[in-house]
Write an enzyme that holds these catalytic residues in place. Structure first.
Site, PDB file in Angstrom:
ATOM      1  N   GLU A  72       0.775  -1.246   0.000  1.00 35.91           N
ATOM      2  CA  GLU A  72       0.000   0.000   0.000  1.00 35.91           C
ATOM      3  C   GLU A  72       0.806   1.295   0.000  1.00 35.91           C
ATOM      4  O   GLU A  72       0.232   2.365   0.158  1.00 35.91           O
ATOM      5  CB  GLU A  72      -0.994   0.009   1.180  1.00 35.91           C
ATOM      6  CG  GLU A  72      -2.119  -0.992   0.972  1.00 35.91           C
ATOM      7  CD  GLU A  72      -3.175  -0.973   2.060  1.00 35.91           C
ATOM      8  OE1 GLU A  72      -2.913  -0.456   3.150  1.00 35.91           O
ATOM      9  OE2 GLU A  72      -4.284  -1.483   1.810  1.00 35.91           O
TER      10      GLU A  72
HETATM   11  C1  BMA Z   1      -5.254  -3.344   4.652  1.00 39.99           C
HETATM   12  C2  BMA Z   1      -3.969  -3.985   5.121  1.00 39.99           C
HETATM   13  C3  BMA Z   1      -3.622  -3.703   6.524  1.00 39.99           C
HETATM   14  C4  BMA Z   1      -4.800  -3.478   7.400  1.00 39.99           C
HETATM   15  C5  BMA Z   1      -6.091  -3.753   6.715  1.00 39.99           C
HETATM   16  C6  BMA Z   1      -7.295  -3.431   7.528  1.00 39.99           C
HETATM   17  O1  BMA Z   1      -5.110  -2.361   3.737  1.00 39.99           O
HETATM   18  O2  BMA Z   1      -2.948  -3.756   4.221  1.00 39.99           O
HETATM   19  O3  BMA Z   1      -2.768  -2.597   6.568  1.00 39.99           O
HETATM   20  O4  BMA Z   1      -4.693  -4.219   8.536  1.00 39.99           O
HETATM   21  O5  BMA Z   1      -6.112  -2.993   5.585  1.00 39.99           O
HETATM   22  O6  BMA Z   1      -7.423  -2.060   7.772  1.00 39.99           O
END
Ligand code: BMA
Length: 814
Positions: free
Chosen positions: A422
């Protein structure tokens, strides 16, 4: 080679203090302090907050040992540390051997000069990671991940150990993987590499390269033994030239390795034995699965495809995101890994993404993925932060990538190397740094320069993808739908309804998720009875997404009635989660071709918590995991309802056409048929087909929609495979009668089963066995009025598994 393990009992103390406790290696500080009863279990109640001093302290592990007498005379003596977490200083008999700062690499140090005959003392000091980063944080202001103790980015220590929106803030320290002394004389093996070359007529050549470190000048050779899956072996010999020995083995009719659901996972065992002066010096083994795997990105009318093609077959990737299976990894047992990976396979998954906020997994993990046919999308360990790019840091990263790529390359399961989680998306979005040319250059240094150049040099057979999500072009709409992979969080974080999934058409959905409470027994493991309430202090300590419990209730209000108890809140929250994921996955599978993968967030947990997982910390399957088993079925029956209309689809993920028969009936909740019909047809392999487009405007007028459900059944190649139930109002508005359920256990040659019958529609019927963790063939299933459903018991296999079994359904939840 002579090996002396140094695992076992050590001593542990605070640096500068006298008092020691007994420690276990491999292990970590928290586990040792718990065992010695110095700290309470940080997973219970709000104990996490009471033990913060542990990660604010420097610790020292030490032990005495007598050196094996056959090690000392060896030409070289090494100390091998498979994993030190993280900021370590190693001393042997008072001599400083090294300092280390990367938990993801194994280290080897020449210690011949520091070892003594007889008694020796080794000590390893660990700096508090949290204290270490404080001055760095004060100097610089790089983005740290949210929901986390700031500063993890300055270390090469697992980011999520510093806290995450599902994980506690408990960064531990310790000797987390095995440690040993090794004596070597003439030479030893530093790498065994296997590549596969595809020739004509299906012939495959296995190219073996053995890398050797020479100590003496004596000639060495390698004996290779390749054991075929059918048990036959071939043995060959090759000389070591310089530091390498190479050999090619051709296999005429190779048995191909397939992802789960497409075929078997035959594995060839390769062992290399290094010989010198007629004596074995060292040996290494690898298991080889013969397959080709490509990430295909072709221009098409939607943009550019994102499809994994295995042995020439485009595979729709079905799976989930994997996080560390324990906050304290050294205690993860083989049985726990086995349970998690086999559960993924049992839910028809064929891919797991090892998410970049955890760590590069143990060999045990990848062994199981090889065995169960689970493709691995491997993130490098960078997540949700901006990382430093000074020379020393980059050098550290370079060593880490080299080590882990060399360790894992050549694995049958390995499908993709991915730069980070991300970060590119956040850079052009949430962090607002899209205009900062400097930040972009810094980011690119690692993810668009260093990592791709390392992967193309070290493992050109596996594709590299800079980030997840990513579009294929640096900084250009990383989370866009036209190309690359996508993360969709508007359902959950963005409060959009489940139906919003159906507006998303990404080429590969690598993240989307929805939280639930774990099983009540799991909650009780950390929560006293007096705190069994969604908003109690304890429950909020075990909900790391600050909006989480509120979001669950927000969605609950849209779908279900107010549960009558806390226990039923656990149950209903799991149904919500399962329905959310079903909505998304069925939609993307109906759009097979445009979309070629769905990996929900997240498979597992690292502690008992309210989270997005489908299997909780203790291995208990939530409703979602049973739903996943259904929505990841190779031949999927799904219904897209809207208003009073419904479209019934069959999606065939297999490579063969399927003869299917669909029987649908619109019936009242007590079972009176309002309209029904059948469709017989053929669905091509790798295709979706719309089988029926139905409009029930007349039958469902006014209040009637609250009294009826659509029951669809699928028979594939003559065998009944699935039944689904669709309602045209949210379940909370269904006029459900109090269905009576009968459960009748029995057994036959296939094992133990249970027949469950209902006099009226029973939605989300749940089977529970008090004090037993039973995995059923199905659970949280619908029973049409007046029918009986046979459910099998998968584990445990003994007949007592069903003692005291109970069933309840949605109408019992309010
Ligand atoms: C996603 C993951 C984590 C996170 C999840 C829930 O984007 O990459 O960073 O735990 O969201 O928010």
């Amino acid at each position: 080679m002579v090996i002396q393990s140094l695992d076992g009992v050590w001593e542990l103390k605070e640096v500068g203090k006298e008092n020691c406790i007994k420690a276990q290696v491999p292990g970590c500080v928290h586990l040792d302090l718990m065992r010695a009863k110095v700290i309470p279990d940080p997973f219970y109640g709000d104990n996490e907050r009471k033990v913060t001093w542990v990660h604010e302290t420097d610790w020292e592990y030490s032990r005495s040992f007598r050196c094996h007498e056959d090690i000392l005379p060896c030409q070289r003596v090494y100390l091998e540390c498979d994993g030190l977490d993280t900021l370590a200083e190693i001393r042997l008999n008072g001599h400083k051997i090294a300092t280390t700062d990367n938990m993801y690499v194994a280290y080897r140090f020449d210690v011949a000069n520091s070892l003594a005959p007889g008694d020796n003392r080794i000590s390893i000091k660990f700096k508090s990671p949290v204290n270490y980063v404080k001055p760095l944080l004060a100097k610089d202001s790089l983005h740290s991940p949210g929901d986390s103790i700031p500063g993890s980015i300055y270390t090469r220590k697992s980011p999520s150990q510093w806290g995450w929106d599902w994980g506690p803030k408990l960064p531990s320290s310790g000797i987390w993987r095995p440690i040993r002394l090794v004596g070597a004389n003439h030479a030893f093996i530093t790498d065994l590499r296997v590549r596969q070359e595809n020739g004509r007529n299906g012939k495959v050549t296995i190219k073996v390269e053995v890398e050797v470190e020479r100590i003496s000048v004596w000639p060495c050779y390698v004996v290779l033994n390749l054991k075929h899956p059918d048990g036959t072996s071939e043995v060959c010999e090759t000389r070591v030239n310089g530091s390498k020995a190479r050999y090619s083995i051709s296999i005429q009719n190779p048995q191909l390795w397939w992802p789960n659901g497409y075929g078997k996972q035959p594995l060839y065992d390769l062992t290399a034995v290094l010989m010198c002066e007629g004596e074995e010096q060292d040996r290494k083994s690898r298991r080889v699965g013969i397959r080709t795997i490509k990430l295909e990105q072709r221009k098409d009318s939607y943009g550019r495809s994102f499809t994994f093609v295995v042995n020439g077959v485009p595979v729709f990737c079905k799976g989930a995101n994997w996080i560390p299976a324990d906050q304290f990894p050294p205690r993860i047992t083989d049985a726990h890994y086995e349970h998690l990976i086999s559960s993924a396979a049992r839910a028809n998954m064929n891919m797991l993404r090892v998410w970049g906020g955890g760590y590069y997994e143990d060999e045990r993990f990848y062994d199981l993925c090889d065995e169960y046919g689970i493709l691995v999308w491997q993130d490098f360990t960078f997540s949700c932060g901006m990382y430093p790019v000074d020379e020393a840091y980059l050098e550290n990263v370079r060593r880490e990538i080299e080590f882990n790529v060399k360790r894992l390359r050549g694995r049958a399961c390995l499908a993709l190397w991915c730069g980070n989680n991300e970060m590119e998306w956040f850079m052009v979005g949430a962090w607002g740094v899209e205009k900062s040319a400097l930040r972009k250059r810094q980011y690119s240094k690692i993810f668009h320069d260093l990592l791709p150049s390392l992967v193309s040099r070290l493992d050109p057979d596996v594709a590299y993808w800079p980030s997840s999500p990513y579009s294929g072009e640096p900084f250009n709409d990383p989370n866009g739908p036209a190309s690359g992979d996508g993360h969709y969080w508007e359902v959950w974080h963005g409060r959009q309804p489940f139906t919003a999934y159906r507006t998303q058409f990404h080429r590969f959905m690598s993240e989307f998720g929805f939280e639930s409470l774990p099983a009540i027994e799991t909650v009780k493991s950390f929560c006293p009875d007096s705190e069994l309430n969604m908003f109690s202090h304890t429950m909020e300590c075990h909900q790391k997404n600050s909006a989480g419990n509120g979001l669950i209730l927000h969605y609950l209000a849209q779908t279900f009635r107010m549960p009558c108890s806390f226990e039923m809140t656990c149950y209903v929250s799991q149904l919500l989660q399962a329905e959310a994921m079903r909505y998304g996955v069925e939609h993307w599978r109906r759009n097979r071709g445009r979309c070629m993968g769905a990996l929900y967030w997240q498979l597992n947990d690292c502690w008992p918590v309210c989270s997005w997982s489908s299997i909780d910390y203790f291995g208990r399957w939530k409703a979602l995991h049973y739903f996943a088993r259904r929505f990841y079925e190779p031949i999927l029956l799904s219904v897209a309802e809207e208003g009073t209309a419904a479209e019934i689809h069959v999606t065939n993920d297999t490579t063969h056409p399927a003869r299917v028969e669909l029987c649908w009936s619109l019936e009242t909740l007590s079972g009176k048929v309002l309209r029904k019909s059948k469709v017989k047809t053929k669905v091509d392999g790798g295709a979706d087909k719309l089988l029926a487009k139905l409009d029930f405007t007349d039958e469902l007028a006014g209040d009637a929609a609250r009294q009826a459900v659509l029951v669809s059944e699928l028979i594939v190649n003559g065998k009944p495979t699935s039944v689904t139930m669709t309602s045209f109002v949210p379940p909370k508005h269904l006029d459900l009668p109090k269905a009576k359920l009968w459960v009748e256990p029995g057994s036959d040659e296939e094992g133990v089963y249970i027949d469950v019958s209902a006099d009226a529609v029973a939605r989300y019927t749940c089977l529970v066995v008090p004090k037993r963790d039973v995995v059923f063939s199905d659970n949280y299933f619908d029973i049409p009025a007046g029918r009986t459903v046979r459910i099998r018991v998968e584990t445990p296999t003994d007949a007592s598994a069903l003692t005291g079994v109970k069933a309840f359904s949605l109408c019992d939840s309010y």
